[in-house]
Design an enzyme around this catalytic site. Structure first.
Site, PDB file in Angstrom:
ATOM      1  N   GLY A  57      45.740  31.956  44.817  1.00 30.99           N
ATOM      2  CA  GLY A  57      45.720  31.376  46.285  1.00 30.99           C
ATOM      3  C   GLY A  57      44.477  31.468  47.221  1.00 30.99           C
ATOM      4  N   HIS A  58      44.566  31.303  48.357  1.00 31.46           N
ATOM      5  CA  HIS A  58      43.615  31.226  49.358  1.00 31.46           C
ATOM      6  C   HIS A  58      43.714  32.147  50.491  1.00 31.46           C
ATOM      7  CE1 HIS A  58      43.548  27.324  47.407  1.00 31.46           C
ATOM      8  NE2 HIS A  58      42.538  26.980  47.867  1.00 31.46           N
ATOM      9  N   THR A  90      58.779  64.259  29.053  1.00 27.36           N
ATOM     10  CA  THR A  90      59.274  65.040  27.741  1.00 27.36           C
ATOM     11  C   THR A  90      58.008  64.807  26.990  1.00 27.36           C
ATOM     12  OG1 THR A  90      60.078  62.937  26.744  1.00 27.36           O
ATOM     13  CG2 THR A  90      61.641  64.300  27.820  1.00 27.36           C
ATOM     14  N   ASN A 139      35.592  41.898  44.699  1.00 31.07           N
ATOM     15  CA  ASN A 139      36.741  42.618  45.432  1.00 31.07           C
ATOM     16  C   ASN A 139      36.103  43.476  46.743  1.00 31.07           C
ATOM     17  OD1 ASN A 139      38.343  41.503  43.971  1.00 31.07           O
ATOM     18  ND2 ASN A 139      38.338  43.456  42.406  1.00 31.07           N
ATOM     19  N   LYS A 187      34.664  45.918  41.656  1.00 39.88           N
ATOM     20  CA  LYS A 187      33.549  44.968  41.283  1.00 39.88           C
ATOM     21  C   LYS A 187      33.092  44.050  42.754  1.00 39.88           C
ATOM     22  CE  LYS A 187      36.768  41.562  39.821  1.00 39.88           C
ATOM     23  NZ  LYS A 187      37.167  40.818  38.645  1.00 39.88           N
ATOM     24  N   LYS A 224      46.567  35.917  53.522  1.00 43.02           N
ATOM     25  CA  LYS A 224      46.270  35.343  52.169  1.00 43.02           C
ATOM     26  C   LYS A 224      47.442  34.750  51.784  1.00 43.02           C
ATOM     27  CE  LYS A 224      45.422  38.492  48.349  1.00 43.02           C
ATOM     28  NZ  LYS A 224      44.628  39.507  47.842  1.00 43.02           N
ATOM     29  N   LEU A 228      38.910  31.106  54.408  1.00 48.22           N
ATOM     30  CA  LEU A 228      37.827  32.205  54.681  1.00 48.22           C
ATOM     31  C   LEU A 228      37.264  32.099  52.918  1.00 48.22           C
ATOM     32  CD1 LEU A 228      39.274  34.809  56.645  1.00 48.22           C
ATOM     33  CD2 LEU A 228      37.421  33.581  57.059  1.00 48.22           C
ATOM     34  N   ASP A 283      39.650  47.860  39.397  1.00 48.32           N
ATOM     35  CA  ASP A 283      38.969  46.566  39.720  1.00 48.32           C
ATOM     36  C   ASP A 283      37.720  46.331  40.539  1.00 48.32           C
ATOM     37  OD1 ASP A 283      40.065  43.086  39.901  1.00 48.32           O
ATOM     38  OD2 ASP A 283      38.502  44.170  38.534  1.00 48.32           O
ATOM     39  N   ASP A 323      42.002  43.629  47.675  1.00 48.77           N
ATOM     40  CA  ASP A 323      42.496  42.913  46.450  1.00 48.77           C
ATOM     41  C   ASP A 323      42.782  44.195  45.403  1.00 48.77           C
ATOM     42  OD1 ASP A 323      41.728  40.256  44.143  1.00 48.77           O
ATOM     43  OD2 ASP A 323      43.458  41.312  44.890  1.00 48.77           O
TER      44      ASP A 323
HETATM   45  C1  LIG Z   1      38.756  39.468  47.285  1.00 48.01           C
HETATM   46  C2  LIG Z   1      39.566  38.308  46.833  1.00 48.01           C
HETATM   47  C3  LIG Z   1      41.019  38.185  47.892  1.00 48.01           C
HETATM   48  N1  LIG Z   1      40.365  38.138  49.185  1.00 48.01           N
HETATM   49  C4  LIG Z   1      40.862  38.676  50.216  1.00 48.01           C
HETATM   50  O1  LIG Z   1      41.874  39.426  49.867  1.00 48.01           O
HETATM   51  C5  LIG Z   1      40.217  38.710  51.508  1.00 48.01           C
HETATM   52  C6  LIG Z   1      40.771  39.335  52.497  1.00 48.01           C
HETATM   53  C7  LIG Z   1      40.003  39.354  53.677  1.00 48.01           C
HETATM   54  N2  LIG Z   1      39.784  39.743  55.011  1.00 48.01           N
HETATM   55  N3  LIG Z   1      38.900  39.244  55.733  1.00 48.01           N
HETATM   56  C8  LIG Z   1      38.089  38.396  54.780  1.00 48.01           C
HETATM   57  N4  LIG Z   1      37.041  37.576  54.992  1.00 48.01           N
HETATM   58  C9  LIG Z   1      36.500  36.623  54.596  1.00 48.01           C
HETATM   59  O2  LIG Z   1      36.827  36.172  53.686  1.00 48.01           O
HETATM   60  C10 LIG Z   1      35.101  36.137  55.231  1.00 48.01           C
HETATM   61  C11 LIG Z   1      34.532  35.346  54.572  1.00 48.01           C
HETATM   62  C12 LIG Z   1      33.179  34.705  54.817  1.00 48.01           C
HETATM   63  C13 LIG Z   1      32.777  34.996  56.482  1.00 48.01           C
HETATM   64  N5  LIG Z   1      31.646  34.703  56.839  1.00 48.01           N
HETATM   65  C14 LIG Z   1      30.900  33.455  56.239  1.00 48.01           C
HETATM   66  C15 LIG Z   1      29.588  33.434  56.383  1.00 48.01           C
HETATM   67  N6  LIG Z   1      29.055  33.780  57.773  1.00 48.01           N
HETATM   68  C16 LIG Z   1      27.572  33.728  57.715  1.00 48.01           C
HETATM   69  C17 LIG Z   1      29.963  35.008  58.187  1.00 48.01           C
HETATM   70  C18 LIG Z   1      31.194  34.753  58.003  1.00 48.01           C
HETATM   71  C19 LIG Z   1      33.456  36.014  57.009  1.00 48.01           C
HETATM   72  C20 LIG Z   1      34.994  36.553  56.261  1.00 48.01           C
HETATM   73  C21 LIG Z   1      38.845  38.449  53.465  1.00 48.01           C
HETATM   74  S1  LIG Z   1      38.902  37.728  51.892  1.00 48.01           S
HETATM   75  C22 LIG Z   1      41.571  36.863  47.629  1.00 48.01           C
HETATM   76  C23 LIG Z   1      42.357  37.140  46.361  1.00 48.01           C
HETATM   77  C24 LIG Z   1      43.314  36.410  46.173  1.00 48.01           C
HETATM   78  C25 LIG Z   1      43.549  35.076  46.864  1.00 48.01           C
HETATM   79  C26 LIG Z   1      42.670  35.046  48.249  1.00 48.01           C
HETATM   80  C27 LIG Z   1      41.704  35.956  48.332  1.00 48.01           C
END
Ligand SMILES: CC[C@@H](NC(=O)c1cc2[nH]nc(NC(=O)c3ccc(N4CCN(C)CC4)cc3)c2s1)c1ccccc1
Length: 273
Positions: A22-23, A168, A138, A135, A39, A16, A133, A151
């Site tokens: 990470g991813h 104290t 996030n 922004k 995650k 995603l 954080d 996040d």
């Molecule tokens: C905020 C960063 C943080 N991310 C999370 O925790 C994240 C937690 C979490 N829950 N759901 C997500 N959904 C998506 O990432 C997502 C992305 C694109 C999508 N679309 C693409 C376009 N399309 C037209 C509609 C659907 C739909 C869902 C994310 S990211 C993170 C931090 C460290 C490592 C990895 C990720």
């Protein structure tokens, strides 16, 4: 709740997105068929950056939070090389990509998001948690178009700090008794920055050099461009949040009562376009 998850409990789907360390992948928990975001963080990178304690805090904090505008953390597990966080799936993706695509948001959309975030921050601060954080990167968008704070890597329990402070006080030097640099007012400042960036498409103190941005922040060198047009009410709210003296920033419950929010935010907290 104390279920011990393993990777084979999940059918892992498409990636995603990515973030620090990470991813994140779409995944389905096999027994319940529940769709989640998995995650995956690399232990090597976490160790290298000495952020294991921060991650533990993120898990500890986020797993206990229940709010419609805060992304749920359902659980976690780890193996030899990676740590896995089982997160709520936000089906409409990342807010910053939407902001980039739209250039800037309408006053209704901005006010609806700011009101949701103010309510989420009131909930967080009520639990002695400051996010620190806030922004666009996030923030995620749920299936109904609602905003979700994700996040919590930088969030802290002010509680712990207050405990050390309350212990104290007598022996603490003035600079320690002074406001800790991370009291919850930081989130009100960030909300003001976010409001400006939603409406203008850029943050207020952006500059080419970091040193210039720093100078503009400490000076609160707040300027409102002529384009795009933004109502005086919106500028008034932003000006009351971006105040140097943190004690003078508009409290979050007052943000929700501000005329610009009352007149523009959708009461359901969802922007339907
Ligand atoms: C905020 C960063 C943080 N991310 C999370 O925790 C994240 C937690 C979490 N829950 N759901 C997500 N959904 C998506 O990432 C997502 C992305 C694109 C999508 N679309 C693409 C376009 N399309 C037209 C509609 C659907 C739909 C869902 C994310 S990211 C993170 C931090 C460290 C490592 C990895 C990720």
């Amino acid at each position: 709740e104390e279920k011990r998850w393993v990777l084979s409990d999940f059918e892992v789907g498409k990636p995603l997105g990515r973030g620090k360390f990470g991813h994140v992948y779409l995944a389905r928990e096999k027994r319940s068929n529940q769709i989640v975001a998995l995650k995956v963080l690399f232990k090597s990178q976490l160790k290298q950056s000495q952020v294991e304690h921060q991650l533990r805090r993120e898990v500890e904090i986020q797993s206990h939070l229940r709010h419609p505008n805060i992304l749920r953390l359902y659980g976690y597990f780890y193996d030899q090389t990676r740590v896995y966080l089982i997160l709520e799936y936000a089906a409409k993706g990342e807010l910053y990509k939407e902001l980039t695509r739209c250039k800037h948001f309408s006053e209704r959309r901005s006010a609806t998001y700011i009101a949701s975030l103010a309510r989420a921050l009131i909930y967080l601060h009520g639990k002695h948690v400051i996010h620190r954080d806030i922004k666009p990167e996030n923030l995620l968008i749920g299936v109904q178009g609602e905003l979700k704070i994700a996040d919590f890597g930088w969030s802290v329990h002010t509680f712990n700090r207050r405990r050390t402070m309350c212990g104290t006080l007598d022996y603490l030097p003035p600079e320690m008794v002074e406001k800790t640099e991370h009291d919850y007012h930081v989130d009100i400042w960030s909300l003001g920055i976010l409001c400006y960036e939603f409406l203008y498409g850029v943050p207020p103190f952006e500059a080419k050099e970091h040193s210039e941005t720093y100078r503009r922040i400490v000076k609160v060198d707040l300027k409102f461009p002529l384009k795009p047009f933004v109502s005086p009410a919106a500028k008034d709210l932003i000006s009351q949040m971006l105040v140097k003296n943190s004690a003078h920033r508009l409290p979050l419950h007052k943000v929700l009562e501000h005329p610009w929010i009352v007149q523009n935010a959708d009461p359901s907290g969802v922007y339907r376009g």
